[in-house]
Design a protein around this motif. Structure first.
Motif, PDB file in Angstrom:
ATOM      1  N   ILE A   1      -6.690  -8.037  25.491  1.00  0.00           N
ATOM      2  CA  ILE A   1      -5.971  -8.832  24.508  1.00  0.00           C
ATOM      3  C   ILE A   1      -4.959  -8.218  23.829  1.00  0.00           C
ATOM      4  O   ILE A   1      -3.777  -8.656  23.850  1.00  0.00           O
ATOM      5  CB  ILE A   1      -7.161  -9.106  23.332  1.00  0.00           C
ATOM      6  CG1 ILE A   1      -8.276 -10.185  23.743  1.00  0.00           C
ATOM      7  CG2 ILE A   1      -6.442  -9.634  21.988  1.00  0.00           C
ATOM      8  CD1 ILE A   1      -9.127 -10.266  22.854  1.00  0.00           C
ATOM      9  N   SER A   2      -5.042  -6.819  23.937  1.00  0.00           N
ATOM     10  CA  SER A   2      -3.841  -6.049  23.390  1.00  0.00           C
ATOM     11  C   SER A   2      -2.684  -6.257  24.446  1.00  0.00           C
ATOM     12  O   SER A   2      -1.389  -6.323  23.970  1.00  0.00           O
ATOM     13  CB  SER A   2      -4.295  -4.632  23.579  1.00  0.00           C
ATOM     14  OG  SER A   2      -4.147  -3.992  24.762  1.00  0.00           O
ATOM     15  N   GLN A   3      -2.728  -6.368  25.711  1.00  0.00           N
ATOM     16  CA  GLN A   3      -1.864  -6.718  26.620  1.00  0.00           C
ATOM     17  C   GLN A   3      -1.165  -8.149  26.386  1.00  0.00           C
ATOM     18  O   GLN A   3       0.008  -8.301  26.522  1.00  0.00           O
ATOM     19  CB  GLN A   3      -2.200  -6.714  28.012  1.00  0.00           C
ATOM     20  CG  GLN A   3      -2.845  -5.002  28.416  1.00  0.00           C
ATOM     21  CD  GLN A   3      -3.033  -4.817  29.823  1.00  0.00           C
ATOM     22  OE1 GLN A   3      -2.437  -5.810  30.634  1.00  0.00           O
ATOM     23  NE2 GLN A   3      -3.567  -3.826  30.324  1.00  0.00           N
ATOM     24  N   ILE A   4      -1.972  -9.130  26.210  1.00  0.00           N
ATOM     25  CA  ILE A   4      -1.485 -10.605  25.961  1.00  0.00           C
ATOM     26  C   ILE A   4      -0.536 -10.414  24.616  1.00  0.00           C
ATOM     27  O   ILE A   4       0.265 -11.120  24.544  1.00  0.00           O
ATOM     28  CB  ILE A   4      -2.719 -11.425  25.688  1.00  0.00           C
ATOM     29  CG1 ILE A   4      -3.653 -11.552  27.141  1.00  0.00           C
ATOM     30  CG2 ILE A   4      -2.088 -12.978  25.245  1.00  0.00           C
ATOM     31  CD1 ILE A   4      -4.963 -12.175  26.859  1.00  0.00           C
ATOM     32  N   VAL A   5      -1.152  -9.790  23.727  1.00  0.00           N
ATOM     33  CA  VAL A   5      -0.293  -9.723  22.467  1.00  0.00           C
ATOM     34  C   VAL A   5       0.991  -9.121  22.531  1.00  0.00           C
ATOM     35  O   VAL A   5       1.837  -9.480  22.016  1.00  0.00           O
ATOM     36  CB  VAL A   5      -1.233  -9.110  21.383  1.00  0.00           C
ATOM     37  CG1 VAL A   5      -0.769  -8.651  19.975  1.00  0.00           C
ATOM     38  CG2 VAL A   5      -2.439  -9.770  20.848  1.00  0.00           C
ATOM     39  N   ARG A   6       0.923  -8.014  23.381  1.00  0.00           N
ATOM     40  CA  ARG A   6       2.326  -7.407  23.648  1.00  0.00           C
ATOM     41  C   ARG A   6       3.218  -8.376  24.364  1.00  0.00           C
ATOM     42  O   ARG A   6       4.504  -8.091  24.205  1.00  0.00           O
ATOM     43  CB  ARG A   6       1.970  -5.924  24.441  1.00  0.00           C
ATOM     44  CG  ARG A   6       3.245  -5.275  24.624  1.00  0.00           C
ATOM     45  CD  ARG A   6       3.020  -3.915  25.577  1.00  0.00           C
ATOM     46  NE  ARG A   6       4.209  -3.287  26.052  1.00  0.00           N
ATOM     47  CZ  ARG A   6       5.146  -3.338  26.736  1.00  0.00           C
ATOM     48  NH1 ARG A   6       4.847  -4.313  27.694  1.00  0.00           N
ATOM     49  NH2 ARG A   6       6.214  -2.727  26.794  1.00  0.00           N
TER      50      ARG A   6
END
Length: 281
Positions: A182-187
Motif C-alpha cells: 500500500i505504501s508503494q501504491i500511495v507513492r
C-alpha cells in the motif's frame, strides 16, 4: 499507544523530510506518465530497503492515455514477490475506481481511458504471475466491464465482479507485507499527482490526477479488508487509514481544473505507511 506505534510516530519527522525530498525530485517526466521513467526505491526507515521493489511504471503516457506500459519494469517478480504482486493488483483496482466514479458521474469519455488501461496494460504484466500462482485470472471480467462501458450500459454488476475477482486473487500475505504494498501504491499516487498538477495548482493532465485519486481510494478499500487481532497491526492499519484520509484531502472533484493540494502530502503518507509496516516486521 503501543511501544511500536510510538516508535513509528517518533519517526514521522524522518518521513516528512523524505517526502519533501521526493516531492522536490518530481515534476514533468517522472512517475506513471513519463516514458522510460523509473520510480526508484521507496523511502525506508533507518535506511532499510529489504523487501521493497524498486518499481518503475514507465508508462510513456500522454494526456490521451496512449503508449502506456505501467508496471512493465520492477525489481520484484510478481510471480514470487507478494509485495510486488499486491502492488500490481492495487494499481488495477485504482484505475477501476477512477473509471467507476467518472462513469457514474456521466464522464464516459474520461472513464473509458481508465477501464481500457488495466485490461490492456496492467493485466498483461500480471498474467504470467497469475498463471505461476495457479490462479484463474480475471481477464474475462475486465473485458465484460470494458465492453459494457463502451456501449454505455450498466456497469455496476460487472464492476463488482472484477473487484470480487481481484480480492480472490490476493495472497494470504502478512499485514506488514500488505502495508508495504500500500505504501508503494500511495507513492505512485504521489507521482501521478505530481505529473498531473502544475506548480500553480492547475491540473494539466486530468488522467494522471484521476489515477492518483483512484490509487488512494483503492488503498483505503484494501486496508478496510485486512483482518487482524494483533494490537500492533490494528494500530498500524488505523494510522495508515488516517494518512490516506489526509492524502485524499488534496483532491477537488475528479474533473476539477485546479487544486491547492501538493504531491508532498501523498509522499509523506506513503513514507509513514512504510514506517508503520516496518514496525511490524
Amino acid at each position: 499507544m503501543t511501544r511500536r506505534l510510538k516508535l513509528m510516530t517518533s519517526l514521522s519527522t524522518i518521513a516528512a523530510v523524505s517526502a519533501l525530498s521526493l516531492a522536490g525530485c518530481g515534476g514533468e517526466g517522472e512517475g506513471e506518465g513519463a516514458e522510460g521513467e523509473s520510480e526508484g526505491t521507496p523511502v525506508a526507515a533507518s535506511g532499510e530497503s529489504e523487501g521493497l521493489s524498486a518499481e518503475s511504471e514507465g508508462e510513456g503516457e500522454s494526456e490521451g492515455g496512449e503508449g502506456e506500459s505501467e508496471g512493465a519494469v520492477a525489481s520484484g517478480d510478481p510471480a514470487t514477490d507478494d509485495i510486488e504482486y499486491l502492488r500490481l493488483l492495487g494499481l488495477v483496482r485504482g484505475h477501476l475506481v477512477a473509471f467507476y466514479e467518472l462513469y457514474q458521474g456521466g464522464e464516459t469519455t474520461m472513464a473509458l481511458m481508465h477501464v481500457k488501461h488495466p485490461e490492456s496494460e496492467l493485466y498483461a504484466s500480471l498474467a504470467p504471475a497469475i498463471a505461476a500462482r495457479g490462479l484463474s485470472g480475471f481477464a474475462d471480467e475486465l473485458t465484460t466491464l470494458a465492453n459494457a462501458a463502451e456501449v454505455g450500459g450498466e456497469v455496476t454488476e460487472p464492476y463488482s465482479a472484477v473487484i470480487t475477482q481481484l480480492n480472490s486473487h490476493a495472497p494470504g500475505s502478512s499485514v506488514a507485507q500488505q502495508l508495504l504494498s500500500i505504501s508503494q501504491i500511495v507513492r505512485t499516487a504521489g507521482d501521478e499527482f505530481d505529473i498531473g498538477v502544475e506548480d500553480n495548482g492547475s491540473i494539466s493532465n486530468a488522467h494522471e490526477y484521476q489515477d492518483a485519486y483512484g490509487f488512494l481510494i483503492a488503498s483505503r478499500e484494501i486496508l478496510s479488508g485486512i483482518s487482524t487481532t494483533d494490537i500492533n497491526a490494528v494500530e498500524a492499519i488505523e494510522m495508515a487509514q488516517e494518512q490516506i484520509a489526509l492524502a485524499l484531502g488534496v483532491f477537488e472533484s475528479l474533473t476539477a481544473s485546479e487544486t491547492e493540494g501538493e504531491a508532498s502530502t501523498l509522499y509523506g503518507a506513503a513514507a509513514r505507511i512504510e514506517i508503520a509496516a516496518r514496525g511490524l516486521m
